[in-house]
Write a protein that holds these residues in place. Structure first.
Motif, PDB file in Angstrom:
ATOM      1  N   ALA A 211       3.402   5.074  -5.633  1.00 27.22           N
ATOM      2  CA  ALA A 211       3.261   3.654  -5.940  1.00 27.22           C
ATOM      3  C   ALA A 211       2.740   2.902  -4.731  1.00 27.22           C
ATOM      4  CB  ALA A 211       4.602   3.077  -6.379  1.00 27.22           C
ATOM      5  N   SER A 212       1.853   1.961  -5.001  1.00 30.37           N
ATOM      6  CA  SER A 212       1.305   1.110  -3.952  1.00 30.37           C
ATOM      7  C   SER A 212       1.433  -0.345  -4.357  1.00 30.37           C
ATOM      8  CB  SER A 212      -0.167   1.438  -3.704  1.00 30.37           C
ATOM      9  OG  SER A 212      -0.736   0.488  -2.822  1.00 30.37           O
ATOM     10  N   SER A 213       2.023  -1.145  -3.449  1.00 28.51           N
ATOM     11  CA  SER A 213       2.120  -2.580  -3.691  1.00 28.51           C
ATOM     12  C   SER A 213       0.874  -3.322  -3.207  1.00 28.51           C
ATOM     13  CB  SER A 213       3.363  -3.146  -2.997  1.00 28.51           C
ATOM     14  OG  SER A 213       3.302  -2.889  -1.608  1.00 28.51           O
ATOM     15  N   ASP A 214      -0.052  -2.604  -2.570  1.00 28.26           N
ATOM     16  CA  ASP A 214      -1.250  -3.237  -2.007  1.00 28.26           C
ATOM     17  C   ASP A 214      -2.454  -3.186  -2.940  1.00 28.26           C
ATOM     18  OD1 ASP A 214      -0.425  -1.874   1.231  1.00 28.26           O
ATOM     19  OD2 ASP A 214       0.038  -3.837   0.383  1.00 28.26           O
ATOM     20  N   LEU A 215      -2.367  -2.399  -3.994  1.00 24.03           N
ATOM     21  CA  LEU A 215      -3.525  -2.165  -4.865  1.00 24.03           C
ATOM     22  C   LEU A 215      -3.272  -2.788  -6.221  1.00 24.03           C
ATOM     23  CD1 LEU A 215      -4.117   1.573  -3.917  1.00 24.03           C
ATOM     24  CD2 LEU A 215      -5.380  -0.416  -3.087  1.00 24.03           C
TER      25      LEU A 215
END
Length: 125
Positions: free
Chosen positions: A97-101
């Protein structure tokens, strides 16, 4: 607490199809990108497919043509559908999981904050 759990791996024959699932908890899927990566024996981890926070999907090199991705926000899960598998697809498959994308995906592992433990896929006759 953010958690990702992969499931669905196993031993399959060349030409078979397989669906992997990534079940998440501790965050909302529509605010994160979920990427699928894989690491084969003696190889570096590589990107397979991704779905961004706004639902945009992107196939990375290893996932083009035979793989697809879907997301079920109600079930907090992201699935990777794989078809026509061959021995070169043998690897441990991870979701992350990425919170930046949010609006787009990238296959840079450094952008992914949280990882599952992986599920083994073996393609062999």
């Amino acid at each position: 607490q953010v958690q990702l759990v992969e499931s669905g791996g196993g031993l399959v024959q060349p030409g078979d199809s397989l669906t992997l699932s990534c079940t998440t908890s501790g965050f909302s899927l529509d605010g994160f990108a979920i990427g699928w990566f894989r690491q084969g024996p003696g190889k570096e981890r590589e990107g397979v497919f991704c779905i961004s926070g706004d639902g945009t999907t992107s196939a990375f090199n290893s996932g083009k043509g035979r793989f697809s991705i879907s997301r079920d926000n109600a079930k907090n899960s992201v699935s990777l559908q794989m078809s026509n598998l061959n021995p070169e697809d043998t690897a441990v498959y991870y979701c992350a999981a990425s919170s930046d994308l949010y609006y787009f995906c990238q296959d840079d592992v450094q952008l992914y904050d949280h990882w599952g433990q992986g599920t083994q896929v073996t393609v062999s006759s």
